[in-house]
Design a protein around this motif. Structure first.
Motif, PDB file in Angstrom:
ATOM      1  N   GLN A   1      38.448  45.795  35.034  1.00  0.00           N
ATOM      2  CA  GLN A   1      38.261  47.063  35.757  1.00  0.00           C
ATOM      3  C   GLN A   1      37.855  46.823  37.207  1.00  0.00           C
ATOM      4  O   GLN A   1      38.252  47.570  38.090  1.00  0.00           O
ATOM      5  N   ASN A   2      37.061  45.777  37.411  1.00  0.00           N
ATOM      6  CA  ASN A   2      36.683  45.432  38.779  1.00  0.00           C
ATOM      7  C   ASN A   2      37.910  45.086  39.606  1.00  0.00           C
ATOM      8  O   ASN A   2      38.090  45.593  40.706  1.00  0.00           O
ATOM      9  N   ILE A   3      38.771  44.211  39.052  1.00  0.00           N
ATOM     10  CA  ILE A   3      39.954  43.781  39.801  1.00  0.00           C
ATOM     11  C   ILE A   3      40.904  44.961  40.017  1.00  0.00           C
ATOM     12  O   ILE A   3      41.543  45.077  41.057  1.00  0.00           O
ATOM     13  N   GLU A   4      40.953  45.861  39.021  1.00  0.00           N
ATOM     14  CA  GLU A   4      41.891  46.977  39.133  1.00  0.00           C
ATOM     15  C   GLU A   4      41.380  48.112  40.006  1.00  0.00           C
ATOM     16  O   GLU A   4      42.123  49.042  40.317  1.00  0.00           O
TER      17      GLU A   4
ATOM     18  N   LEU B   1      46.398  37.863  39.036  1.00  0.00           N
ATOM     19  CA  LEU B   1      45.343  37.411  39.946  1.00  0.00           C
ATOM     20  C   LEU B   1      44.348  36.492  39.245  1.00  0.00           C
ATOM     21  O   LEU B   1      43.898  35.509  39.825  1.00  0.00           O
ATOM     22  N   LEU B   2      44.041  36.812  37.990  1.00  0.00           N
ATOM     23  CA  LEU B   2      43.166  35.922  37.217  1.00  0.00           C
ATOM     24  C   LEU B   2      43.786  34.538  37.167  1.00  0.00           C
ATOM     25  O   LEU B   2      43.113  33.525  37.332  1.00  0.00           O
ATOM     26  N   ASP B   3      45.094  34.534  36.955  1.00  0.00           N
ATOM     27  CA  ASP B   3      45.818  33.282  36.869  1.00  0.00           C
ATOM     28  C   ASP B   3      45.775  32.534  38.204  1.00  0.00           C
ATOM     29  O   ASP B   3      45.528  31.329  38.248  1.00  0.00           O
ATOM     30  N   LEU B   4      45.985  33.273  39.292  1.00  0.00           N
ATOM     31  CA  LEU B   4      45.960  32.674  40.630  1.00  0.00           C
ATOM     32  C   LEU B   4      44.599  32.015  40.893  1.00  0.00           C
ATOM     33  O   LEU B   4      44.518  30.977  41.534  1.00  0.00           O
ATOM     34  N   LEU B   5      43.546  32.626  40.373  1.00  0.00           N
ATOM     35  CA  LEU B   5      42.204  32.081  40.601  1.00  0.00           C
ATOM     36  C   LEU B   5      41.740  31.177  39.466  1.00  0.00           C
ATOM     37  O   LEU B   5      40.566  30.851  39.368  1.00  0.00           O
TER      38      LEU B   5
ATOM     39  N   ARG C   1      39.514  40.528  43.124  1.00  0.00           N
ATOM     40  CA  ARG C   1      39.454  41.955  43.430  1.00  0.00           C
ATOM     41  C   ARG C   1      39.859  42.218  44.881  1.00  0.00           C
ATOM     42  O   ARG C   1      40.614  43.135  45.174  1.00  0.00           O
ATOM     43  N   ALA C   2      39.362  41.346  45.776  1.00  0.00           N
ATOM     44  CA  ALA C   2      39.708  41.510  47.192  1.00  0.00           C
ATOM     45  C   ALA C   2      41.205  41.292  47.415  1.00  0.00           C
ATOM     46  O   ALA C   2      41.844  42.006  48.188  1.00  0.00           O
ATOM     47  N   LEU C   3      41.785  40.313  46.691  1.00  0.00           N
ATOM     48  CA  LEU C   3      43.220  40.058  46.844  1.00  0.00           C
ATOM     49  C   LEU C   3      44.048  41.188  46.240  1.00  0.00           C
ATOM     50  O   LEU C   3      45.143  41.485  46.706  1.00  0.00           O
ATOM     51  N   ALA C   4      43.510  41.826  45.188  1.00  0.00           N
ATOM     52  CA  ALA C   4      44.209  42.951  44.575  1.00  0.00           C
ATOM     53  C   ALA C   4      44.400  44.068  45.593  1.00  0.00           C
ATOM     54  O   ALA C   4      45.402  44.775  45.590  1.00  0.00           O
ATOM     55  N   PHE C   5      43.445  44.205  46.473  1.00  0.00           N
ATOM     56  CA  PHE C   5      43.527  45.214  47.519  1.00  0.00           C
ATOM     57  C   PHE C   5      44.680  44.905  48.480  1.00  0.00           C
ATOM     58  O   PHE C   5      45.198  45.771  49.152  1.00  0.00           O
TER      59      PHE C   5
END
Lengths: 267, 361
Positions: free
Chosen positions: B97-100, B120-124, B150-154
């Motif tokens: 939820q944080n990332i989204e 993104l989880l995978d990327l990190l 989360r920042a990259l999701a933005f």
């Protein structure tokens, strides 16, 4: 640390005293309410639930409880709203008179309630308002809203303001931040504040005495009946009042844990 | 064709009452750069980054993002994003939820959101199972990665960092520094990072700005800042350094008042000459000094007493006290360790190539 034998004994006596002074009187009220006799004698000769039945049937009791409930519920709702915004102003924003506001809010708590009640009564009279249960709501709020605000403010102080900034930075508008971040994080504090507000209003005697006018709340009625016209209806209503408060506490605990479980639940 | 900077600061200032936290700063940051602002606490770097993301208002000046003025745009409408020092992960939401959160605000469909956050989880390098974890169940390093995700999701035009590694222990910090640099390479995004650690800055950055008292003291690539600091402040900011007061003379190029400090080199060779009558400091890093035996010589030679020796793991550090009570720091690789007794007399030397001069009036 090893506590010695004597320490243990002292602790035990202390614990016992706490129980004796806090709960034994309540238990004796409970006994009084189930006595068949009109006057309280110990030991109770014959037990009966007739006063409970009477309480259920009585229109006076119904009117009194309705009045108390109306006052308490409205005070609770208004306190929760005022407390939420007040706490944000108290803890979150820097503004010119914040320090003054923080102190001002604490003051009514230090007022003796009888003085506060008298002052409000005089003020209502002087501006031509006839005291009813509605004026009691105002009186209760003067004393209770600051307490509720403090409870929420403590919660507001304990969370990191950068959470709100981060949400805003990611594109959330002011209302979205309030809805998605601030409100959920303050919710446990708001629920406790509401609980306190209700209980303080429900059990309040001095403020109600001065400001309800012709109406009567439960504590007022209990007192009046003790002064003249005692019957076991008094302890019965006392017990019912305590029981409902206790129930409310349980409901709030359930509400908070339900709230937490919703938060933990994933999507 | 001149490359247009992605971010341009024009004469920006910020005052709190009579205190000037940021003084008339001009800066251009380019697309894909890893730009780090370094300064001690109170240097104005945190204030500056808050101005850049829109958390505070400028007192004066202009900020341009790809040529568009943004300093009047509120933070929530700027296409930039910051990783906070406290990380600011929402404790009442799961990792997913944080990332989204930023995706939800952009009204992305729930399925796409989940897809994106798993990517993104995978990327990190976080396992997919983290999606359902609570923030309180994550370790310091994991939280760090979630905050980055989360920042990259933005998907910001520029990703800002406000000392996000400062709360971590040394080893984890070192690992994450390298990961962050790697992430920068993989994403190709523009990173603007602030830290109080020049060491951290040097590991990651393309360019570094040293900030002091609300102004930039030096802006350059890390080698330049390390080897050719423009001021005593910059030189001393990067850990250990030895400074020798010198002054310029017509004949010799350089002279020193210190009787234990001998200048043997030819000024033409040294390229370190100062104009006549101008004072300065000679900057020498501890690893550039060497212990001299009787037969050896160097461009600059000094004598003193070995005062202390410290083992730093791969290196050994020595403190040498000169007759004028100055402490000189020398570092040698462990394998080139100097075997001398504490209190014994030593001769140190360094060459002109490894020294740098800062002019001071």
């Amino acid at each position: 640390m090893n506590s010695s034998k004597s320490t243990q004994i002292i602790l035990f006596i202390y614990g016992l005293l706490v129980i004796v002074f806090l709960y034994l009187p309540l238990i004796s009220v409970g006994f009084a309410s189930i006595s068949k006799a009109r006057y309280l004698t110990f030991p109770i000769k014959r037990y009966s639930t007739k006063w409970y039945m009477k309480a259920m049937e009585s229109e006076t009791v119904y009117a009194i409880i309705t009045t108390s409930l109306k006052v308490a519920v409205i005070v609770t709702v208004i306190s929760m709203i005022v407390a939420f915004f007040g706490a944000l102003a108290f803890a979150r924003y820097n503004w010119r008179y914040r320090g003054f506001f923080q102190k001002l809010i604490l003051l009514p708590i230090f007022f003796p309630q009888t003085v506060l009640g008298l002052a409000l009564l005089m003020w209502f009279n002087s501006i031509g308002i006839i005291p009813t249960w509605k004026t009691a709501i105002v009186a209760h709020l003067v004393w209770i809203a600051p307490i509720a605000t403090l409870i929420v403010a403590i919660r507001a102080y304990s969370f990191d303001p950068s959470l709100e900034e981060a949400a805003r930075d990611m594109g959330a508008s002011t209302t979205t931040v309030l809805k998605e971040i601030t409100l959920p994080l303050l919710m446990p504090g708001i629920i406790s504040a509401g609980l306190f507000a209700f209980l303080l209003s429900w059990g309040n005697f001095p403020l109600s005495l001065f400001t309800t006018g012709a109406d009567s709340t439960l504590p007022e009625w209990l007192y009046a009946k003790m002064v003249s016209g005692y019957s076991p209806l008094v302890p019965t209503l006392g017990i019912l009042s305590v029981a409902s408060s206790f129930l409310l506490v349980l409901v709030c605990i359930a509400l908070i844990s339900f709230y937490r479980s919703i938060q933990n639940k994933i999507n | 064709m001149k490359v247009q900077p992605i971010l341009r600061l024009k004469n920006i200032s910020k005052a709190f009452g009579s205190f000037q936290a940021v003084k008339d700063i001009n800066l251009e940051i380019f697309e894909g750069e890893f730009f780090t602002i370094v300064g001690p606490s109170g240097s104005g770097k945190s204030t500056l980054i808050r101005l850049l993301v829109g958390m505070d208002d400028l007192t004066s000046g202009e900020i341009y993002l790809r040529g568009n003025r943004i300093d009047r745009t509120p933070a929530n409408l700027r296409p930039t994003c910051m990783v906070f020092q406290s990380l600011a992960l929402f404790p009442h939401m799961s990792v997913g939820q944080n990332i989204e959160f930023p995706l939800k605000l952009k009204k992305m469909a729930p399925n796409d959101r989940k897809q994106k956050s798993l990517e993104l989880l995978d990327l990190l390098r976080l396992p997919k199972s983290f999606y359902e974890k609570r923030i309180s169940q994550c370790s310091g390093g994991e939280k760090q990665r979630v905050a980055l995700a989360r920042a990259l999701a933005f998907d910001p035009e520029i990703l800002f960092f406000d000392e996000p590694l400062s709360a971590l222990d040394y080893r984890l910090r070192k690992t994450l520094e390298k990961e962050l640099k790697n992430l920068h390479l993989r994403t190709g995004k523009t990173f603007v990072y602030i830290t109080h650690s020049l060491e951290e800055a040097m590991v990651m950055s393309d360019r570094i700005a040293i900030m002091r008292g609300g102004e930039f003291e030096q802006i350059s690539v890390s080698d330049d800042i390390y080897e050719r600091p423009v001021s005593r402040f910059v030189a001393e900011f990067m850990g250990e350094v030895n400074l020798f007061e010198v002054s310029g003379t017509k004949k010799l190029g350089l002279k020193s008042e210190n009787p234990n400090f001998h200048i043997n080199c030819d000024p033409s060779k040294a390229k370190l000459g100062l104009a006549d009558g101008i004072g300065g400091v000679l900057v020498v890093r501890p690893e550039c000094l060497r212990f001299l035996t009787n037969s050896e010589s160097a461009d600059f030679v000094l004598t003193g007493k070995l005062k202390a020796e410290y083992a730093l793991g791969s290196r050994t550090q020595y403190e040498i006290e000169t007759a004028s009570q100055n402490i000189i720091t020398v570092e040698k690789l462990r394998e080139d360790r100097f075997m001398g007794k504490e209190g014994s007399k030593v001769t140190l030397g360094f060459d002109a190539e490894s020294a740098h001069i800062i002019e001071e009036l």
